[in-house]
Design an enzyme around this catalytic site. Structure first.
Site, mmCIF file in Angstrom:
data_model
loop_
_atom_site.group_PDB
_atom_site.id
_atom_site.type_symbol
_atom_site.label_atom_id
_atom_site.label_comp_id
_atom_site.label_asym_id
_atom_site.label_seq_id
_atom_site.Cartn_x
_atom_site.Cartn_y
_atom_site.Cartn_z
ATOM 1 N N ASP A 11 0.827 -1.207 0.000
ATOM 2 C CA ASP A 11 0.000 0.000 0.000
ATOM 3 C C ASP A 11 0.859 1.255 0.000
ATOM 4 O O ASP A 11 1.970 1.268 0.530
ATOM 5 C CB ASP A 11 -0.901 -0.018 1.242
ATOM 6 N N HIS A 28 3.512 3.263 -8.690
ATOM 7 C CA HIS A 28 3.295 1.842 -8.969
ATOM 8 C C HIS A 28 4.535 1.213 -9.609
ATOM 9 O O HIS A 28 4.895 0.072 -9.305
ATOM 10 C CB HIS A 28 2.082 1.668 -9.891
ATOM 11 N N LEU A 122 12.610 -19.332 -2.836
ATOM 12 C CA LEU A 122 11.435 -18.686 -2.261
ATOM 13 C C LEU A 122 10.177 -19.093 -3.014
ATOM 14 O O LEU A 122 10.169 -19.175 -4.240
ATOM 15 C CB LEU A 122 11.599 -17.165 -2.338
#
Length: 239
Positions: A11, A28, A122
């Protein structure tokens, strides 16, 4: 104690850009670049699963120009992610209803998932067109379909069985949720999966969320007593 699975709500990209006098899309773009940084930092810390909220079902309500820019950015990121996954042995999986995405975008997702499925580094989940309520409705539709086809008896339906119909099947529930940029709500994110997770909220916007900030969140998690609640070393007075 290092959390096995961390989920993050990314956010603050737009507000971060606005404070710098830049358009929201710049935020973004910088936020997307930070994904690789935090993914590497998470793995180096010993975190095995990382799930990132990239685009929600509610994000379609944003201005069309911003939605289009976000879709272009996500598509571009996933293409680059193929190289990153190969380099760092990251197993990438997209959760959410991808049927609303254009066919080319869907092909890129399937290509990335197929190419990285056997990597042992990961485990990175990216939530695109994801909403937890939507996920649970879609899960129930699958349950009813299997029931009507005679593949599932209602007596078989328990928490474990229901979880097998969710987008996150095969992925352990998050131990820690992090939300950046000061908001303190879940925003329709992993509502089922976060039932017993620890929450960590920070005012730092996602583009500025660094390896040091991730360590700070993990340290806060480690200081909590997950068996009894509260902080380790403090007397617990809960009955």
């Amino acid at each position: 104690m290092i959390p096995n699975h961390v989920a993050i709500i990314l956010d603050g990209n737009g507000r971060w850009a606005k404070e710098k006098g830049m358009p929201r899309n710049y935020g973004h773009t910088m936020g997307a670049k930070n994904v690789e940084v935090i993914s590497k930092a998470a793995y180096d810390l010993g975190i095995r699963y990382l799930t990132l909220y990239a685009f929600s079902t509610e994000n379609w309500n944003r201005p069309q120009s911003e939605v289009k820019a976000l879709m272009t950015l996500l598509d571009s990121y996933l293409k680059n992610c193929l190289k990153t996954a190969r380099k760092n042995h990251i197993c990438v999986r997209v959760i959410g209803d991808i049927s609303r995405l254009d066919e080319k975008f869907q092909r890129n997702i399937r290509e990335l998932e197929k190419a990285s499925k056997d990597y042992d580094g990961l485990r990175l989940q990216i939530a695109i067109n994801y909403g937890s309520r939507d996920e649970m409705i879609r899960a129930m539709q699958k349950v009813l379909k299997d029931h009507d086809a005679g593949r599932l008896g209602m007596e078989e339906l328990d928490e474990t069985k229901f979880a097998s119909y969710l987008d996150t099947v095969g992925i352990p529930d998050p131990d820690l949720l992090i939300r950046t940029s000061g908001e303190q709500r879940l925003s329709n994110y992993l509502l089922w999966q976060l039932a017993y997770s620890e929450f960590y909220f920070t005012d730092v916007p996602w583009p500025d969320f660094s390896e040091e900030e991730l360590k700070r969140a993990v340290d806060a998690y480690s200081a909590r007593d997950r068996r009894y609640g509260g902080i380790r070393g403090e007397e617990n007075t809960d009955v």
